[in-house]
Design a protein around this motif. Structure first.
Motif, PDB file in Angstrom:
ATOM      1  N   LEU A  64       0.825  -1.211   0.000  1.00 11.80           N
ATOM      2  CA  LEU A  64       0.000   0.000   0.000  1.00 11.80           C
ATOM      3  C   LEU A  64       0.859   1.260   0.000  1.00 11.80           C
ATOM      4  N   ARG A  65       1.927   1.266   0.797  1.00 13.45           N
ATOM      5  CA  ARG A  65       2.798   2.449   0.840  1.00 13.45           C
ATOM      6  C   ARG A  65       3.449   2.701  -0.516  1.00 13.45           C
ATOM      7  N   LEU A  67       2.259   1.718  -3.404  1.00 11.98           N
ATOM      8  CA  LEU A  67       1.187   2.123  -4.305  1.00 11.98           C
ATOM      9  C   LEU A  67       0.858   3.602  -4.146  1.00 11.98           C
ATOM     10  N   ARG A  68       0.759   4.052  -2.903  1.00 11.66           N
ATOM     11  CA  ARG A  68       0.393   5.442  -2.663  1.00 11.66           C
ATOM     12  C   ARG A  68       1.475   6.402  -3.136  1.00 11.66           C
ATOM     13  N   HIS A  71       0.866   5.737  -7.209  1.00  8.36           N
ATOM     14  CA  HIS A  71      -0.513   5.864  -7.688  1.00  8.36           C
ATOM     15  C   HIS A  71      -1.399   6.343  -6.527  1.00  8.36           C
ATOM     16  N   PRO A  72      -1.292   7.617  -6.167  1.00  7.52           N
ATOM     17  CA  PRO A  72      -1.983   8.117  -4.965  1.00  7.52           C
ATOM     18  C   PRO A  72      -3.502   8.006  -5.016  1.00  7.52           C
ATOM     19  N   LYS A  73      -4.101   7.912  -6.195  1.00  3.95           N
ATOM     20  CA  LYS A  73      -5.556   7.895  -6.296  1.00  3.95           C
ATOM     21  C   LYS A  73      -6.124   6.534  -6.707  1.00  3.95           C
ATOM     22  N   GLU A  94      -3.229   4.648   6.319  1.00  2.00           N
ATOM     23  CA  GLU A  94      -2.160   4.694   5.321  1.00  2.00           C
ATOM     24  C   GLU A  94      -2.683   4.876   3.904  1.00  2.00           C
ATOM     25  N   GLY A  95      -4.003   5.013   3.761  1.00  2.00           N
ATOM     26  CA  GLY A  95      -4.523   5.383   2.452  1.00  2.00           C
ATOM     27  C   GLY A  95      -5.424   4.395   1.772  1.00  2.00           C
ATOM     28  N   ASP A  97      -8.879   2.732   0.758  1.00  2.00           N
ATOM     29  CA  ASP A  97     -10.202   3.340   0.593  1.00  2.00           C
ATOM     30  C   ASP A  97     -11.266   2.626   1.409  1.00  2.00           C
TER      31      ASP A  97
END
Length: 224
Positions: A64-65, A67-68, A71-73, A94-95, A97
């Motif tokens: 996830l880190r 990816l963010r 690709h933050p969105k 950590e982002g 959804d």
């Protein structure tokens, strides 16, 4: 066709999700590890990622880190074990959804996927389903089996929150902000009033209760 990438080290779960999501009209890719998943994303980013937390090597939080950072969105739904409340909180912080608790209900996962994609502005089905309850977002109509359930605008918005996030416990304050708005001066007791009205309409013919109270916490849509 929306593309979904599932990253999970469990082959039976990967197979289950590939079959179920493909049947529902999604194009599905699977990866058995975080490294493999990130490689597929670098080749072609999907519309949504389903990401398991507990994996050998690179775990879900590490994926996830990364990816963010790149690709933050990109929408990410994390899979967590039932007793991993800390993992759920960490993933959201950590982002991620959304998250879905194992063992996975395909109906619940589909509802969460469609809700996340809808928030991203992507074209998804406008019909939400849970058990014998159906909500059509285009025609603004609700049915319990074959019975039409007449709802006011606020009742409809409240029910939509539950339909989009089945099996997720939601507090009164969360529902108040989502349905009435962050700047609403409405009292939390108003949520109780509307929940009661909604239950009366959904159970008017003696149907099973779907919206349950979790004492001192909030409300949840589930079968038992």
């Amino acid at each position: 066709m929306q593309r979904i990438l599932t990253i999970d080290d469990d082959p039976s779960l990967r197979s289950f999700l590939r079959r179920g999501l493909t049947y529902e009209g999604f194009q599905v890719q699977v990866a058995a590890s975080g490294d493999e998943g990130l490689k597929l994303i670098r080749q072609q980013a999907p519309n949504l990622v389903i990401l398991d937390v507990m994996m050998p090597g690179m775990d879900g939080f590490q994926v996830l880190r990364e990816l963010r950072a790149s690709h933050p969105k990109l929408p990410v739904i994390m899979l967590t074990a039932k007793d991993e409340e800390g993992s759920q909180v960490q993933g959201l912080n950590e982002g991620a959804d959304d998250y879905v608790v194992k063992p996975i209900s395909l109906d619940v996962l589909l509802a969460r996927i469609r809700a996340v994609l809808r928030r991203q502005g992507l074209q998804v089905s406008q019909v939400l389903k849970f058990q014998d309850l159906t909500m059509d977002l285009q025609s603004f109509s609700v049915k319990r089996a074959d019975r039409t359930v007449p709802l006011t605008n606020l009742e409809f918005k409240l029910l939509q929150e539950f339909m989009e996030q089945p099996e997720r416990v939601m507090s009164k304050s969360y529902l108040l902000s989502r349905v009435w708005g962050n700047h609403s001066t409405a009292d939390l007791n108003l949520v109780e009033v509307y929940i009661k009205q909604l239950r009366q309409k959904l159970e008017a013919s003696g149907e099973q209760r779907l919206i349950h109270t979790i004492r001192h916490v909030g409300y949840v849509m589930r079968t038992v």
